[in-house]
Design a protein around this motif. Structure first.
Motif, mmCIF file in Angstrom:
data_model
loop_
_atom_site.group_PDB
_atom_site.id
_atom_site.type_symbol
_atom_site.label_atom_id
_atom_site.label_comp_id
_atom_site.label_asym_id
_atom_site.label_seq_id
_atom_site.Cartn_x
_atom_site.Cartn_y
_atom_site.Cartn_z
ATOM 1 N N LEU A 12 3.533 3.260 -16.209
ATOM 2 C CA LEU A 12 2.560 2.448 -15.474
ATOM 3 C C LEU A 12 1.806 3.254 -14.417
ATOM 4 C CD1 LEU A 12 4.535 -0.908 -15.120
ATOM 5 C CD2 LEU A 12 2.789 -0.279 -16.804
ATOM 6 N N GLN A 13 2.444 4.271 -13.833
ATOM 7 C CA GLN A 13 1.737 5.117 -12.865
ATOM 8 C C GLN A 13 0.626 5.912 -13.548
ATOM 9 O OE1 GLN A 13 5.140 7.195 -11.101
ATOM 10 N NE2 GLN A 13 4.550 6.277 -9.141
ATOM 11 N N THR A 14 0.907 6.412 -14.731
ATOM 12 C CA THR A 14 -0.113 7.141 -15.482
ATOM 13 C C THR A 14 -1.257 6.206 -15.858
ATOM 14 O OG1 THR A 14 1.503 8.724 -16.349
ATOM 15 C CG2 THR A 14 -0.563 8.494 -17.570
ATOM 16 N N VAL A 15 -0.927 5.014 -16.306
ATOM 17 C CA VAL A 15 -1.960 4.030 -16.660
ATOM 18 C C VAL A 15 -2.846 3.739 -15.444
ATOM 19 C CG1 VAL A 15 -2.392 1.642 -17.376
ATOM 20 C CG2 VAL A 15 -0.638 2.991 -18.540
ATOM 21 N N ALA A 16 -2.228 3.513 -14.293
ATOM 22 C CA ALA A 16 -3.000 3.223 -13.079
ATOM 23 C C ALA A 16 -3.894 4.407 -12.704
ATOM 24 C CB ALA A 16 -2.060 2.871 -11.928
ATOM 25 N N TRP A 17 -3.363 5.628 -12.800
ATOM 26 C CA TRP A 17 -4.142 6.823 -12.479
ATOM 27 C C TRP A 17 -5.325 6.966 -13.426
ATOM 28 C CZ3 TRP A 17 -5.252 11.443 -15.044
ATOM 29 C CH2 TRP A 17 -5.780 12.468 -14.243
ATOM 30 N N LEU A 18 -5.068 6.786 -14.722
ATOM 31 C CA LEU A 18 -6.138 6.894 -15.711
ATOM 32 C C LEU A 18 -7.204 5.831 -15.487
ATOM 33 C CD1 LEU A 18 -4.018 7.634 -18.894
ATOM 34 C CD2 LEU A 18 -5.764 9.137 -17.929
ATOM 35 N N LYS A 19 -6.784 4.599 -15.260
ATOM 36 C CA LYS A 19 -7.748 3.521 -15.013
ATOM 37 C C LYS A 19 -8.635 3.858 -13.816
ATOM 38 C CE LYS A 19 -5.603 -0.663 -16.839
ATOM 39 N NZ LYS A 19 -6.737 -1.491 -17.196
ATOM 40 N N ALA A 20 -8.020 4.302 -12.729
ATOM 41 C CA ALA A 20 -8.784 4.621 -11.520
ATOM 42 C C ALA A 20 -9.799 5.725 -11.791
ATOM 43 C CB ALA A 20 -7.838 5.023 -10.395
ATOM 44 N N ARG A 21 -9.385 6.791 -12.481
ATOM 45 C CA ARG A 21 -10.295 7.913 -12.748
ATOM 46 C C ARG A 21 -11.429 7.505 -13.693
ATOM 47 N NH1 ARG A 21 -7.331 8.458 -9.531
ATOM 48 N NH2 ARG A 21 -6.356 10.250 -8.594
ATOM 49 N N LEU A 22 -11.093 6.810 -14.746
ATOM 50 C CA LEU A 22 -12.102 6.452 -15.748
ATOM 51 C C LEU A 22 -13.059 5.383 -15.229
ATOM 52 C CD1 LEU A 22 -9.685 6.477 -18.805
ATOM 53 C CD2 LEU A 22 -11.434 8.190 -18.279
ATOM 54 N N GLU A 23 -12.522 4.394 -14.538
ATOM 55 C CA GLU A 23 -13.389 3.334 -13.999
ATOM 56 C C GLU A 23 -14.297 3.860 -12.897
ATOM 57 O OE1 GLU A 23 -10.743 0.086 -13.060
ATOM 58 O OE2 GLU A 23 -10.378 -0.325 -15.197
ATOM 59 N N SER A 24 -13.848 4.897 -12.156
ATOM 60 C CA SER A 24 -14.704 5.480 -11.117
ATOM 61 C C SER A 24 -15.931 6.152 -11.725
ATOM 62 C CB SER A 24 -13.921 6.485 -10.267
ATOM 63 O OG SER A 24 -13.678 7.683 -10.987
ATOM 64 N N GLU A 25 -15.864 6.443 -13.023
ATOM 65 C CA GLU A 25 -16.995 7.041 -13.741
ATOM 66 C C GLU A 25 -17.807 5.995 -14.505
ATOM 67 O OE1 GLU A 25 -17.998 10.373 -13.715
ATOM 68 O OE2 GLU A 25 -16.603 10.394 -12.025
ATOM 69 N N GLY A 26 -17.513 4.718 -14.264
ATOM 70 C CA GLY A 26 -18.285 3.648 -14.892
ATOM 71 C C GLY A 26 -17.797 3.228 -16.262
ATOM 72 N N LEU A 27 -16.624 3.711 -16.661
ATOM 73 C CA LEU A 27 -16.069 3.326 -17.954
ATOM 74 C C LEU A 27 -15.240 2.056 -17.810
ATOM 75 C CD1 LEU A 27 -14.935 6.905 -18.982
ATOM 76 C CD2 LEU A 27 -16.876 5.652 -19.917
ATOM 77 N N LYS A 105 0.080 16.747 -19.641
ATOM 78 C CA LYS A 105 0.342 15.989 -18.412
ATOM 79 C C LYS A 105 1.135 16.876 -17.476
ATOM 80 C CE LYS A 105 0.900 11.242 -20.118
ATOM 81 N NZ LYS A 105 1.894 10.177 -20.257
ATOM 82 N N PRO A 106 0.874 16.798 -16.198
ATOM 83 C CA PRO A 106 -0.157 15.972 -15.571
ATOM 84 C C PRO A 106 -1.538 16.565 -15.832
ATOM 85 C CG PRO A 106 0.940 17.301 -13.904
ATOM 86 C CD PRO A 106 1.647 17.561 -15.205
ATOM 87 N N ALA A 107 -2.483 15.697 -16.047
ATOM 88 C CA ALA A 107 -3.833 16.132 -16.399
ATOM 89 C C ALA A 107 -4.679 16.354 -15.152
ATOM 90 C CB ALA A 107 -4.502 15.080 -17.278
ATOM 91 N N ASP A 108 -5.569 17.294 -15.264
ATOM 92 C CA ASP A 108 -6.570 17.510 -14.234
ATOM 93 C C ASP A 108 -7.659 16.452 -14.422
ATOM 94 O OD1 ASP A 108 -8.027 19.390 -12.233
ATOM 95 O OD2 ASP A 108 -9.465 19.086 -13.885
ATOM 96 N N ALA A 109 -8.013 15.748 -13.349
ATOM 97 C CA ALA A 109 -8.965 14.639 -13.449
ATOM 98 C C ALA A 109 -10.314 15.085 -14.006
ATOM 99 C CB ALA A 109 -9.151 13.968 -12.087
ATOM 100 N N GLU A 110 -10.804 16.219 -13.558
ATOM 101 C CA GLU A 110 -12.117 16.687 -14.027
ATOM 102 C C GLU A 110 -12.084 17.046 -15.507
ATOM 103 O OE1 GLU A 110 -14.115 19.559 -11.563
ATOM 104 O OE2 GLU A 110 -13.380 18.579 -9.747
#
Length: 133
Positions: A12-27, A105-110
């Protein structure tokens, strides 16, 4: 309409991190925490790309990947696998199962965002060509 990303990961932490990163880019994002849920989510959300973990209870990411590739409707759906297991044998098995890309993992956000955007752009090109033919 924003591109849709389906995240399939039991952490769930990975899911939350991914959601935050992807949604911040408008996805737009949706998620499934078990491989068994992935197929239902694919059918209901019609994602443009899947970010898929390998190690989940029940149906593995390898199995999800093979299932997607066996269905003509979803054969071209981009699949980006993310896994903490980054050895050469795992990476080879990921591609043999039908994944398009792999990220440790852990993935670099960029790097994550660059890979997702690249896959989405390529999918748009394929769809545009198919629409013209």
């Amino acid at each position: 309409m924003p591109d849709k990303v389906l995240i399939v990961d039991a952490d769930l932490q990975t899911v939350a991190w991914l959601k935050a990163r992807l949604e911040s880019e408008g996805l737009s994002t949706d998620s499934a925490i078990r491989g068994e849920q992935a197929w239902q989510k694919i059918e209901t959300t019609m994602p443009d790309i899947i970010v898929l973990d390998l190690l989940m209870p029940g149906v593995s990411g390898f199995d999800v990947c093979r299932l997607i590739r066996s269905n003509p409707t979803w054969q071209e759906l981009p699949i980006l696998v993310m896994s903490a297991s980054t050895n050469a044998q795992t990476r080879l098995a990921v591609f043999e199962a039908g994944a398009d890309d792999f990220l440790g993992k852990p993935a670099d956000a960029e790097e994550l965002l660059a890979r997702v955007k690249l896959r989405l752009d390529r999918m748009r090109v394929i769809r545009n060509r198919a629409d013209k033919d």
